[in-house]
Design a protein around this motif. Structure first.
Motif, PDB file in Angstrom:
ATOM      1  N   ALA A   1       0.965  -1.209  -0.018  1.00  0.00           N
ATOM      2  CA  ALA A   1       0.048   0.118  -0.110  1.00  0.00           C
ATOM      3  C   ALA A   1       0.800   1.263   0.034  1.00  0.00           C
ATOM      4  CB  ALA A   1      -0.872  -0.184   1.179  1.00  0.00           C
ATOM      5  N   TRP A   2       2.007   1.247   0.894  1.00  0.00           N
ATOM      6  CA  TRP A   2       3.022   2.328   0.655  1.00  0.00           C
ATOM      7  C   TRP A   2       3.490   2.605  -0.747  1.00  0.00           C
ATOM      8  CZ3 TRP A   2       7.888   3.404  -0.460  1.00  0.00           C
ATOM      9  CH2 TRP A   2       8.457   4.420  -0.067  1.00  0.00           C
ATOM     10  N   ALA A   3       3.674   1.438  -1.463  1.00  0.00           N
ATOM     11  CA  ALA A   3       4.377   1.650  -2.595  1.00  0.00           C
ATOM     12  C   ALA A   3       3.638   2.412  -3.516  1.00  0.00           C
ATOM     13  CB  ALA A   3       4.914   0.354  -3.402  1.00  0.00           C
ATOM     14  N   LYS A   4       2.168   1.907  -3.374  1.00  0.00           N
ATOM     15  CA  LYS A   4       0.916   2.174  -4.323  1.00  0.00           C
ATOM     16  C   LYS A   4       0.693   3.812  -3.890  1.00  0.00           C
ATOM     17  CE  LYS A   4      -2.580   2.569  -6.832  1.00  0.00           C
ATOM     18  NZ  LYS A   4      -2.632   4.211  -6.899  1.00  0.00           N
ATOM     19  N   ALA A   5       0.973   4.190  -2.941  1.00  0.00           N
ATOM     20  CA  ALA A   5       0.425   5.538  -2.452  1.00  0.00           C
ATOM     21  C   ALA A   5       1.901   6.532  -2.883  1.00  0.00           C
ATOM     22  CB  ALA A   5       0.212   5.669  -0.827  1.00  0.00           C
ATOM     23  N   ASN A   6       2.889   5.982  -2.782  1.00  0.00           N
ATOM     24  CA  ASN A   6       4.009   6.986  -2.894  1.00  0.00           C
ATOM     25  C   ASN A   6       4.911   6.626  -4.364  1.00  0.00           C
ATOM     26  OD1 ASN A   6       4.395   8.334  -0.314  1.00  0.00           O
ATOM     27  ND2 ASN A   6       4.107   6.175   0.271  1.00  0.00           N
ATOM     28  N   ILE A   7       4.842   5.335  -4.923  1.00  0.00           N
ATOM     29  CA  ILE A   7       5.585   5.028  -6.065  1.00  0.00           C
ATOM     30  C   ILE A   7       4.912   4.922  -7.347  1.00  0.00           C
ATOM     31  CG2 ILE A   7       7.547   3.742  -6.854  1.00  0.00           C
ATOM     32  CD1 ILE A   7       8.457   3.313  -3.959  1.00  0.00           C
ATOM     33  N   ILE A   8       3.804   3.904  -7.114  1.00  0.00           N
ATOM     34  CA  ILE A   8       3.410   3.268  -8.405  1.00  0.00           C
ATOM     35  C   ILE A   8       2.463   4.168  -9.076  1.00  0.00           C
ATOM     36  CG2 ILE A   8       1.884   1.204  -8.925  1.00  0.00           C
ATOM     37  CD1 ILE A   8       2.802  -0.242  -6.427  1.00  0.00           C
TER      38      ILE A   8
ATOM     39  N   VAL B   1      -5.262   2.246   3.613  1.00  0.00           N
ATOM     40  CA  VAL B   1      -6.219   2.721   2.562  1.00  0.00           C
ATOM     41  C   VAL B   1      -5.995   2.921   1.076  1.00  0.00           C
ATOM     42  CG1 VAL B   1      -7.748   4.788   2.331  1.00  0.00           C
ATOM     43  CG2 VAL B   1      -7.401   4.062   4.536  1.00  0.00           C
ATOM     44  N   ALA B   2      -4.549   3.048   0.928  1.00  0.00           N
ATOM     45  CA  ALA B   2      -4.140   3.078  -0.562  1.00  0.00           C
ATOM     46  C   ALA B   2      -4.410   1.796  -1.479  1.00  0.00           C
ATOM     47  CB  ALA B   2      -2.767   3.309  -0.721  1.00  0.00           C
ATOM     48  N   LEU B   3      -4.684   0.456  -0.756  1.00  0.00           N
ATOM     49  CA  LEU B   3      -5.013  -0.599  -1.453  1.00  0.00           C
ATOM     50  C   LEU B   3      -6.373  -1.161  -1.187  1.00  0.00           C
ATOM     51  CD1 LEU B   3      -2.123  -3.279  -0.967  1.00  0.00           C
ATOM     52  CD2 LEU B   3      -2.836  -1.883  -2.941  1.00  0.00           C
ATOM     53  N   ASP B   4      -7.012  -0.548   0.035  1.00  0.00           N
ATOM     54  CA  ASP B   4      -8.397  -0.949   0.399  1.00  0.00           C
ATOM     55  C   ASP B   4      -8.870   0.229   0.564  1.00  0.00           C
ATOM     56  OD1 ASP B   4     -10.517  -2.501   0.763  1.00  0.00           O
ATOM     57  OD2 ASP B   4     -10.095  -2.838   2.901  1.00  0.00           O
ATOM     58  N   PRO B   5      -9.353   1.254  -0.359  1.00  0.00           N
ATOM     59  CA  PRO B   5     -10.164   2.719  -0.247  1.00  0.00           C
ATOM     60  C   PRO B   5     -11.476   2.364   0.159  1.00  0.00           C
ATOM     61  CG  PRO B   5      -9.889   1.957  -2.621  1.00  0.00           C
ATOM     62  CD  PRO B   5      -9.094   0.980  -1.831  1.00  0.00           C
ATOM     63  N   PRO B   6     -11.856   3.325   0.892  1.00  0.00           N
ATOM     64  CA  PRO B   6     -13.389   3.238   1.525  1.00  0.00           C
ATOM     65  C   PRO B   6     -14.347   3.404   0.565  1.00  0.00           C
ATOM     66  CG  PRO B   6     -12.163   5.302   2.315  1.00  0.00           C
ATOM     67  CD  PRO B   6     -11.197   4.356   1.421  1.00  0.00           C
ATOM     68  N   ALA B   7     -15.410   2.756   0.575  1.00  0.00           N
ATOM     69  CA  ALA B   7     -16.529   2.690  -0.289  1.00  0.00           C
ATOM     70  C   ALA B   7     -16.762   4.239  -0.220  1.00  0.00           C
ATOM     71  CB  ALA B   7     -17.690   1.943   0.179  1.00  0.00           C
ATOM     72  N   PRO B   8     -17.518   4.528  -1.649  1.00  0.00           N
ATOM     73  CA  PRO B   8     -18.030   5.889  -1.711  1.00  0.00           C
ATOM     74  C   PRO B   8     -19.140   6.034  -0.912  1.00  0.00           C
ATOM     75  CG  PRO B   8     -17.780   4.497  -3.925  1.00  0.00           C
ATOM     76  CD  PRO B   8     -17.417   3.809  -2.746  1.00  0.00           C
ATOM     77  N   ALA B   9     -19.424   7.300  -0.687  1.00  0.00           N
ATOM     78  CA  ALA B   9     -20.676   7.727   0.021  1.00  0.00           C
ATOM     79  C   ALA B   9     -21.703   7.557  -0.749  1.00  0.00           C
ATOM     80  CB  ALA B   9     -20.488   9.114   0.376  1.00  0.00           C
ATOM     81  N   PRO B  10     -23.060   7.273  -0.128  1.00  0.00           N
ATOM     82  CA  PRO B  10     -24.205   6.948  -0.931  1.00  0.00           C
ATOM     83  C   PRO B  10     -24.398   8.077  -2.168  1.00  0.00           C
ATOM     84  CG  PRO B  10     -24.645   6.611   1.481  1.00  0.00           C
ATOM     85  CD  PRO B  10     -23.317   7.104   1.335  1.00  0.00           C
ATOM     86  N   GLU B  11     -24.022   9.415  -1.812  1.00  0.00           N
ATOM     87  CA  GLU B  11     -24.297  10.271  -2.503  1.00  0.00           C
ATOM     88  C   GLU B  11     -23.372  10.224  -3.775  1.00  0.00           C
ATOM     89  OE1 GLU B  11     -22.772  11.893   0.549  1.00  0.00           O
ATOM     90  OE2 GLU B  11     -24.623  11.007   1.218  1.00  0.00           O
ATOM     91  N   GLN B  12     -22.134   9.963  -3.694  1.00  0.00           N
ATOM     92  CA  GLN B  12     -21.270   9.597  -4.748  1.00  0.00           C
ATOM     93  C   GLN B  12     -21.622   8.506  -5.569  1.00  0.00           C
ATOM     94  OE1 GLN B  12     -17.490   9.176  -2.414  1.00  0.00           O
ATOM     95  NE2 GLN B  12     -16.829  11.189  -2.842  1.00  0.00           N
TER      96      GLN B  12
END
Length: 193
Positions: free
Chosen positions: A35-42, A176-187
């Motif tokens: 996740a860190w690599a996804k957030a900072n490098i990939i 969270v970079a690999l498992d982002p929260p589900a979008p809010a109902p409005e989104q």
């Protein structure tokens, strides 16, 4: 980008506690490293990621660290000492690759057999890696003082720049970079319109 994970951490799921939950500390550290690599490098849709690990076999020495670890785990934690570590590592990397795939990152997973300090640089060369991200293994202060870890040795021998990610560098919220929260109902409603 080649991301090399510590097989001992990748496979360190302890027995289920009384509450039914297995100890996922090592697995979560691997998850956070990716996740860190996804957030900072990939860069999704641009980079290809090779997730790799190396599982040492007990045949290298009469009694080596891997053999002692498996014997200790089988006695103390009621873990099967003869489990198929290569298959388990392949499955764990596949799960991480699927998580990256859901985020649009092209990913390949590979498990090598042998000492990580030798096999990881070989995998980097074989895949023509432009960057190696290595998960630093957990070691005692004495071990860290007396000899280099496989991650340190990979950093010195890899044919490309290397980033060594330590557990202390990883905040819990990086997952969270690999498992982002589900979008809010409005989104969600806006996406369907």
């Amino acid at each position: 980008i080649v991301i090399a994970l510590d097989s001992d951490q990748l496979l360190s799921t302890g027995p289920a506690e009384a509450g039914g939950e297995a100890d996922m500390g090592g697995w979560f550290w691997c998850f956070k490293t990716v996740a860190w690599a996804k957030a900072n490098i990939i860069r999704a849709h641009e980079d290809h990621v090779f997730l790799v690990t190396s599982v040492e076999t007990a045949s290298r020495q009469v009694v080596d660290g891997t053999t002692l670890t498996m014997m200790w785990n089988s006695m103390v934690n009621d873990v099967d000492a003869h489990r198929d570590r290569q298959r388990e590592a392949d499955e764990a990397l596949r799960r991480l690759a699927e998580a990256l795939g859901r985020l649009g990152v092209s990913t390949t997973a590979e498990v090598a057999a042998g000492a990580p300090a030798e096999t990881i640089p070989q995998l980097v060369r074989a895949h023509k890696g432009e960057l190696l991200v290595v998960q630093a293994p957990t070691r005692s202060a004495i071990a860290a003082t007396l000899w280099y870890s496989w991650a340190d040795r990979c950093a010195h021998t890899a044919a490309c720049p290397t980033v060594v990610v330590k557990e202390s560098d990883l905040p819990d919220n990086v997952a969270v970079a690999l498992d982002p929260p589900a979008p809010a109902p409005e989104q969600q409603q806006q996406q369907h319109e």
